[in-house]
Enzyme design. Structure first.
Site, PDB file in Angstrom:
ATOM      1  N   ASP A   1      -0.853   6.985  -3.369  1.00  0.00           N
ATOM      2  CA  ASP A   1       0.467   6.888  -2.749  1.00  0.00           C
ATOM      3  C   ASP A   1       1.289   5.746  -3.340  1.00  0.00           C
ATOM      4  O   ASP A   1       0.777   4.912  -4.089  1.00  0.00           O
ATOM      5  CB  ASP A   1       0.324   6.735  -1.226  1.00  0.00           C
TER       6      ASP A   1
ATOM      7  N   ASN B   1      -4.757   3.610  12.464  1.00  0.00           N
ATOM      8  CA  ASN B   1      -4.469   4.827  13.231  1.00  0.00           C
ATOM      9  C   ASN B   1      -5.167   6.053  12.643  1.00  0.00           C
ATOM     10  O   ASN B   1      -4.881   7.183  13.030  1.00  0.00           O
ATOM     11  CB  ASN B   1      -2.949   5.063  13.316  1.00  0.00           C
TER      12      ASN B   1
HETATM   13  C1  GLP Z   1      -2.070   1.571   3.662  1.00  0.00           C
HETATM   14  C2  GLP Z   1      -2.352   2.592   2.535  1.00  0.00           C
HETATM   15  C3  GLP Z   1      -3.661   3.283   2.723  1.00  0.00           C
HETATM   16  C4  GLP Z   1      -4.702   2.254   3.115  1.00  0.00           C
HETATM   17  C5  GLP Z   1      -4.397   1.737   4.492  1.00  0.00           C
HETATM   18  C6  GLP Z   1      -5.299   0.596   4.957  1.00  0.00           C
HETATM   19  O1  GLP Z   1      -0.950   1.875   4.419  1.00  0.00           O
HETATM   20  N1  GLP Z   1      -1.323   3.573   2.325  1.00  0.00           N
HETATM   21  O2  GLP Z   1      -4.009   3.981   1.528  1.00  0.00           O
HETATM   22  O3  GLP Z   1      -5.968   2.832   3.136  1.00  0.00           O
HETATM   23  O4  GLP Z   1      -3.034   1.415   4.662  1.00  0.00           O
HETATM   24  O5  GLP Z   1      -4.936  -0.626   4.398  1.00  0.00           O
HETATM   25  P1  GLP Z   1      -5.848  -1.916   4.450  1.00  0.00           P
HETATM   26  O6  GLP Z   1      -6.994  -1.650   3.538  1.00  0.00           O
HETATM   27  O7  GLP Z   1      -4.987  -3.040   3.959  1.00  0.00           O
HETATM   28  O8  GLP Z   1      -6.271  -2.078   5.848  1.00  0.00           O
END
Ligand code: GLP
Length: 242
Positions: free
Chosen positions: A67, A136
């Site tokens: 993404d 979430n």
């Molecule tokens: C982001 C990304 C995800 C990621 C998630 C968790 O919004 N788009 O791909 O897995 O949130 O992020 P983190 O690893 O910083 O908790």
């Protein structure tokens, strides 16, 4: 079949994920690797960089990121382009032409997303997809309610994700409201999937994904249906599993 691996801490989780990737690269040097961003895979990327210094070559692999924020160009310090360069690509021998990250600045988004899918197909599909998980239950930027049949598309971020990600921006208002993300169907077509989760604030989403009903309200729960998915967790993230 879903496989669950619980590691003592974040460092061990990162090492385990790196081991799996290395094993897959040994089986197939021109591996097609799906990559994730966020804070969770940083340790994994550090570990891959360390292994590269010890001789592991990435010169034949192709990567596809999950993404990118919509509206941020690659020079923005919070763009996932910037993140990938800084945390991984600048330190390994991957060929720039083999790197794919959704472009958050395109005009014709629909066409662009269809092309992204097309390129994935052309290289034979993703062999191994790395995932994080939102608090979430989101995967990529597929928020609760996303269709399991979705493909790469433009999506609106939920308030909870904007709040979670605000820590990376100066203020909450700076967090982009939209993103381009691989769809859930795109992710499910990966031959193997590794989901990484660390910390107490992921424990609820992890438990629902593994032990709860398969529901679009918890996007990661669909991984129960994937033939080859591995959850690599630390103790805190696994703490609500029965
Ligand atoms: C982001 C990304 C995800 C990621 C998630 C968790 O919004 N788009 O791909 O897995 O949130 O992020 P983190 O690893 O910083 O908790």
């Amino acid at each position: 079949m879903m496989k669950i691996i619980v590691k003592e801490n974040y460092e061990d989780l990162s090492k385990e994920a790196a081991r799996v990737i290395k094993r897959e690269m040994q089986k197939k040097p021109n591996l097609v690797l799906g990559l994730a961003t966020g804070s969770t895979p940083i340790g994994l990327y550090k570990e891959l960089i360390r292994r590269h210094k010890e001789g592991l070559s990435f010169s034949q692999i192709t990567t596809f990121n999950l993404d990118e924020y919509f509206g941020l160009d690659s020079s923005h310090s919070q763009s996932y382009h910037f993140y990938m360069q800084k945390n991984l690509f600048d330190h390994i021998d991957i060929k720039p032409k083999n790197i794919h990250i959704p472009d958050g600045t395109v005009k014709d988004v629909k066409r662009y997303c269809a092309e992204y899918e097309e390129i994935i197909k052309r290289v034979g599909g993703i062999d191994l997809q790395i995932l994080g998980i939102g608090s979430n239950g989101h995967i990529g930027f597929n928020e609760p309610g996303s269709l399991f049949t979705s493909r790469t598309h433009l999506t609106k971020l939920t308030e909870s994700t904007i709040k979670d990600n605000a820590r990376f921006f100066e203020k909450k208002e700076d967090v982009p409201r939209f993103a381009i993300t691989m769809g859930i169907q795109t992710i499910l077509e990966a031959k193997k999937i590794i989901l990484l989760a660390s910390g107490q604030n992921k424990a609820d989403a992890v438990a629902k994904s593994i032990e709860g009903q398969i529901t679009s309200q918890v996007p990661a729960s669909i991984l129960q249906k994937h033939p080859n998915s591995i959850f690599i967790l630390d103790k805190a993230a696994a703490s609500q599993l029965k």
